[in-house]
Write a protein that holds these residues in place. Structure first.
Motif, PDB file in Angstrom:
ATOM      1  N   GLY A  35       2.554   1.075   5.206  1.00 51.17           N
ATOM      2  CA  GLY A  35       2.313   0.114   4.128  1.00 51.17           C
ATOM      3  C   GLY A  35       1.200  -1.295   4.791  1.00 51.17           C
ATOM      4  N   CYS A  36       0.517  -0.962   4.412  1.00 50.41           N
ATOM      5  CA  CYS A  36      -0.417  -2.183   5.725  1.00 50.41           C
ATOM      6  C   CYS A  36      -2.112  -1.386   4.963  1.00 50.41           C
ATOM      7  CB  CYS A  36      -0.500  -2.402   6.858  1.00 50.41           C
ATOM      8  SG  CYS A  36      -0.657  -0.903   7.934  1.00 50.41           S
ATOM      9  N   LEU A  37      -2.613  -2.743   4.679  1.00 53.75           N
ATOM     10  CA  LEU A  37      -4.381  -2.418   4.140  1.00 53.75           C
ATOM     11  C   LEU A  37      -4.969  -3.479   5.280  1.00 53.75           C
ATOM     12  CD1 LEU A  37      -6.401  -0.894   2.443  1.00 53.75           C
ATOM     13  CD2 LEU A  37      -6.120  -2.753   1.176  1.00 53.75           C
ATOM     14  N   VAL A  38      -5.735  -3.458   5.864  1.00 52.80           N
ATOM     15  CA  VAL A  38      -6.565  -3.865   7.049  1.00 52.80           C
ATOM     16  C   VAL A  38      -8.105  -3.734   6.606  1.00 52.80           C
ATOM     17  CG1 VAL A  38      -7.041  -4.277   9.362  1.00 52.80           C
ATOM     18  CG2 VAL A  38      -4.530  -3.214   9.020  1.00 52.80           C
ATOM     19  N   ARG A  47       2.903   2.126  12.400  1.00 55.14           N
ATOM     20  CA  ARG A  47       2.399   2.688  11.861  1.00 55.14           C
ATOM     21  C   ARG A  47       1.138   2.395  10.794  1.00 55.14           C
ATOM     22  NH1 ARG A  47       7.957   4.520   8.960  1.00 55.14           N
ATOM     23  NH2 ARG A  47       8.941   3.651  10.156  1.00 55.14           N
ATOM     24  N   ALA A  48       0.761   3.907  11.093  1.00 56.20           N
ATOM     25  CA  ALA A  48      -1.128   4.319  10.518  1.00 56.20           C
ATOM     26  C   ALA A  48      -1.840   2.769   9.252  1.00 56.20           C
ATOM     27  CB  ALA A  48      -1.683   5.270  10.439  1.00 56.20           C
ATOM     28  N   CYS A  49      -2.279   2.487   9.271  1.00 54.84           N
ATOM     29  CA  CYS A  49      -2.569   1.161   8.547  1.00 54.84           C
ATOM     30  C   CYS A  49      -3.786   1.799   7.367  1.00 54.84           C
ATOM     31  CB  CYS A  49      -3.053   0.124   9.367  1.00 54.84           C
ATOM     32  SG  CYS A  49      -1.310  -1.065   9.077  1.00 54.84           S
ATOM     33  N   LEU A  50      -4.420   1.772   6.028  1.00 52.96           N
ATOM     34  CA  LEU A  50      -5.617   1.960   5.201  1.00 52.96           C
ATOM     35  C   LEU A  50      -6.276   0.660   5.807  1.00 52.96           C
ATOM     36  CD1 LEU A  50      -4.131   3.072   1.968  1.00 52.96           C
ATOM     37  CD2 LEU A  50      -5.218   4.566   3.696  1.00 52.96           C
ATOM     38  N   ASP A  72     -11.353   5.244   4.100  1.00 51.38           N
ATOM     39  CA  ASP A  72     -10.591   4.562   4.457  1.00 51.38           C
ATOM     40  C   ASP A  72      -9.428   4.398   4.817  1.00 51.38           C
ATOM     41  OD1 ASP A  72      -9.964   5.441   1.875  1.00 51.38           O
ATOM     42  OD2 ASP A  72      -9.306   4.233   0.832  1.00 51.38           O
ATOM     43  N   ILE A  73      -9.615   5.651   5.402  1.00 52.15           N
ATOM     44  CA  ILE A  73      -8.033   6.376   6.249  1.00 52.15           C
ATOM     45  C   ILE A  73      -8.565   6.439   8.076  1.00 52.15           C
ATOM     46  CG2 ILE A  73      -7.938   7.624   4.173  1.00 52.15           C
ATOM     47  CD1 ILE A  73      -9.070   9.695   5.940  1.00 52.15           C
ATOM     48  N   LEU A 118      -4.805   2.331  -3.793  1.00 55.91           N
ATOM     49  CA  LEU A 118      -4.515   2.807  -3.287  1.00 55.91           C
ATOM     50  C   LEU A 118      -3.555   3.567  -2.745  1.00 55.91           C
ATOM     51  CD1 LEU A 118      -6.040   1.091  -0.599  1.00 55.91           C
ATOM     52  CD2 LEU A 118      -7.268   3.177  -0.966  1.00 55.91           C
ATOM     53  N   LEU A 119      -2.184   2.668  -3.934  1.00 57.15           N
ATOM     54  CA  LEU A 119      -0.553   2.767  -4.135  1.00 57.15           C
ATOM     55  C   LEU A 119      -0.268   4.459  -4.788  1.00 57.15           C
ATOM     56  CD1 LEU A 119       1.723  -0.059  -4.188  1.00 57.15           C
ATOM     57  CD2 LEU A 119       1.159   1.801  -1.911  1.00 57.15           C
ATOM     58  N   GLY A 120      -1.556   4.080  -5.793  1.00 52.56           N
ATOM     59  CA  GLY A 120      -1.749   5.705  -6.813  1.00 52.56           C
ATOM     60  C   GLY A 120      -2.226   6.387  -6.477  1.00 52.56           C
ATOM     61  N   VAL A 121      -3.630   6.769  -5.557  1.00 53.89           N
ATOM     62  CA  VAL A 121      -3.976   7.435  -4.726  1.00 53.89           C
ATOM     63  C   VAL A 121      -2.893   8.479  -3.679  1.00 53.89           C
ATOM     64  CG1 VAL A 121      -5.829   8.712  -2.873  1.00 53.89           C
ATOM     65  CG2 VAL A 121      -6.440   6.705  -4.778  1.00 53.89           C
ATOM     66  N   PHE A 122      -1.843   6.955  -2.941  1.00 55.51           N
ATOM     67  CA  PHE A 122      -1.424   8.015  -1.927  1.00 55.51           C
ATOM     68  C   PHE A 122       0.229   7.853  -2.488  1.00 55.51           C
ATOM     69  CE2 PHE A 122      -4.916   6.877   0.506  1.00 55.51           C
ATOM     70  CZ  PHE A 122      -5.172   7.890   1.591  1.00 55.51           C
TER      71      PHE A 122
END
Length: 656
Positions: free
Chosen positions: A543-546, A647-650, A203-204, A26-30
């Motif tokens: 900076g979070c994934l849920v 802050r929004a999470c993926l 995933d958004i 995901l970090l690569g995508v964003f």
């Protein structure tokens, strides 16, 4: 929505190694992008597929037939490439030309491009060749131009067009015609190509959950209720507006002939997905068939008492038929659209409606709509209402109508704006002006153009323009949130940048005014709206994934587990996780956290011993929830919007 796990695996949680792998991808995508073309560097998720090719190399017409009395012949002199092409001669009308039936190969909701090469016969005068589609639905035939090109006898010219079938047809055929004369011509190398739509991002956060202050809607075309576009629409929006399917030319093209071929499927889709519908529009000076303004003798109407009576009768008949068809399935109607002209002394647009009936067409439209749908919210809709002169003219009209007892329930602000205009102060004044009237206000057609001048054209939209667009969206939505008690809904005028009314024009320029790009991917403008901590760029700031997983369910209740991964580079010391529960749901018992707030919007704080989350580390918590009115084992709503420290999470993408 993720499928419920089998009982044997219901204790599954998200392993840390899997989280790290997911977030690495995901970090690569964003990652931050240097320009608007950066997203194009992502690998294509689907490739075009040729579904039909006609090269005539077998010496046959390959299914092409004559539409009239013209002659078709496979001929070596008609070839562009290879040995053969198709010659079209002996034409006596412009509509005569080769036709190919395609209803057996075209799927609803799928976009297709059609490409062919055309050349006029030697000695013919230059003409316009048109690629068209003949379509028969429920016994009614219609004709649609897909593309056109200027063509002569000296060179082959490519003729292209696009088409997305949206309804089941009894007959569909492509054909080639000419606009002016009846010259003989040749065609060759025909390709019909299917354009797959890549999967949407699952995933958004969902717009509708990130904006709980008011319903968030989108204007749609019939193509938007199929495939991945339908999933994007339903995932992010709680309401929709048929962009053209309910206008007069679509619903009553000829007097007494009503058709709802495009509108009915959109209304059915909304009902199936639990979405509200805004009806657009009952009265407008554009997209009204010419017959509406002809007198009893078929001549153009002039302002006479007889013509006024006839026109108002036609208006009443139309509204009773269209509004009556849908009843309470449409909760809001744009009854009249764009009636103000601030450059006139009285502020009224000199449309045929006004020239023949004065203000009575407005009074009649609201009265009849209210009689037919007494529970619907009835709106007067216009553009540039942030401009003082226009705002005042509209205010005076609405005040007059209300004083007369006309059932005007709301004012619609279209809000077609750009990256620099209007200012927040101008938009605030727009909203403030109508508060004393006590009517609802709606943002009905929001988009933000990347252009600030009529002569600008960008082959590729610069990154700084998209960043400025995001900041304008952010400013406007911050304003709308602050006035949420007065705003009944916000509707974006389109689903994604691949289909916007702002494309084209005299300069044939491409705009990018919406929240999702041409590949249905979230833009910076989207993140600026959904992410409270957004400060720029494409992607969430949190900076979070849920991962939220329902592990068990029973009548009236369920168990859920949540894993939160710190995808940032800093250690989190003390945290608060927030999300919105589904309707009628609540948290009854929580572990590994502290329940700070009850109700639809849940906030959970750390449990002191798990307050510190180093980079690439995770914490897990869980809860027991209940659902009021639940009688079976149906699943609870899966949250689609999480924040960590505001802050929004993926989200961990749902399993297929």
């Amino acid at each position: 929505m993720r499928a419920s796990p089998a009982p044997a695996s219901r204790e599954r949680s998200l392993p840390l190694a899997a989280c790290v792998l997911v977030v690495t991808l995901l970090l690569g995508v964003f990652a931050p992008v240097a320009g608007s073309a950066a997203e194009a560097a992502e690998p294509d998720l689907a490739l075009p597929v040729t579904v039909l090719a006609s090269d005539f190399e077998d010496g046959t017409p390959q299914g092409w037939t004559a539409r009239g009395g013209e002659t078709l012949a496979v001929d070596g002199d008609a070839a562009r490439t290879g040995a053969y092409g198709l010659a079209v001669t002996d034409r006596s009308a412009g509509w005569e030309g080769p036709a190919l039936r395609v209803d057996h190969i075209l799927e609803r909701g799928v976009a297709y491009t059609v490409s062919l090469w055309v050349r006029l016969a030697d000695g013919a005068a230059t003409d316009t060749a048109r690629l068209s589609l003949e379509r028969r639905v429920d016994g009614t035939t219609s004709y649609h131009t897909l593309g056109s090109v200027t063509v002569g006898p000296d060179a082959w010219v490519e003729l292209t067009g696009t088409h997305t079938p949206t309804v089941a047809t009894e007959y569909s055929a492509l054909y080639i015609e000419t606009a002016a004369g009846t010259p003989s011509f040749r065609i060759d190398d025909v390709l019909v190509t299917r354009i797959p739509v890549p999967p949407i991002q699952r995933d958004i956060p969902a717009l509708r959950d990130a904006l709980p202050e008011f319903p968030i809607g989108a204007a749609v075309s019939p193509a938007d209720i199929h495939g991945e576009r339908a999933e994007l629409l339903a995932r992010h929006h709680s309401s929709l507006t048929p962009g053209n399917a309910l206008k007069w030319d679509a619903t009553q093209p000829a007097e007494g002939v009503f058709r709802f071929t495009d509108a009915d499927p959109i209304l059915d889709f909304a009902a199936e997905r639990g979405m509200a519908v805004r009806g657009h529009t009952l009265v407008w000076h554009e997209q009204t068939p010419p017959w509406v303004f002809t007198d009893a003798d078929g001549e153009p109407m002039t302002p006479t008492p007889e013509n006024k009576t006839l026109l108002l009768e036609r208006l009443e008949t139309h509204i009773r038929e269209v509004v009556g068809r849908y009843g309470d399935r449409i909760g809001t109607w744009d009854v009249v659209n764009e009636v103000i002209d601030e450059n006139r002394p009285d502020g009224m647009r000199r449309s045929p409606w006004y020239e023949i009936t004065g203000l009575d067409y407005i009074r009649t439209a609201f009265r009849v709509a209210h009689e037919v749908a007494p529970d619907a919210r009835l709106v007067i809709n216009d553009y540039n209402t942030n401009v003082p002169a226009k705002r005042e003219a509209l205010y005076e009209l609405v005040a007059l109508l209300l004083e007369e007892g006309v059932p005007v329930h709301g004012v619609g602000h279209q809000t077609h704006i750009n990256i620099e205009w209007p200012s927040v102060a101008e938009a605030r004044a727009m909203l403030e002006r109508f508060i004393p009237l006590g009517v609802d206000q709606e943002i009905t057609e929001l988009d933000v153009s990347v252009y600030t001048a009529a002569d600008q054209v960008f082959p590729v939209v610069p990154a700084e323009r998209l960043e400025a667009q995001a900041r304008q969206y952010r400013r406007m939505f911050d304003l709308f949130r602050s006035y949420s008690e007065h705003i009944a809904s916000v509707t974006v005028w389109g689903l994604a940048d691949d289909d916007t009314w702002l494309d084209g024009g005299p300069l044939d320029r491409k705009d990018a005014p919406l929240l999702f790009d041409e590949r249905l991917r979230a833009k910076a403008a989207y993140w600026a709206i959904v992410d409270p901590g957004w400060e720029g760029g494409i992607g969430p700031s949190g900076g979070c994934l849920v991962d939220h997983l329902v592990t068990d369910r029973w009548p009236g209740g369920f168990r859920a587990e949540i894993t939160v991964l710190n995808t940032g580079s800093r250690t989190i010391d003390g945290w608060a996780l927030g999300w919105t529960m589904g309707r009628g749901e609540r948290v009854d018992h929580l572990w590994n956290g502290t329940l700070a707030h009850r109700g639809p919007r849940v906030t959970v704080g750390d449990a002191s011993w798990n307050a510190v989350i180093p980079p690439r580390a995770s914490v897990s918590l869980g809860y027991l929830g209940s659902r009021s009115g639940a009688s079976g084992n149906g699943g609870p709503a899966e949250p689609t919007f999480f924040t960590l420290d505001d802050r929004a999470c993926l989200l961990l993408a749902p399993e297929a």
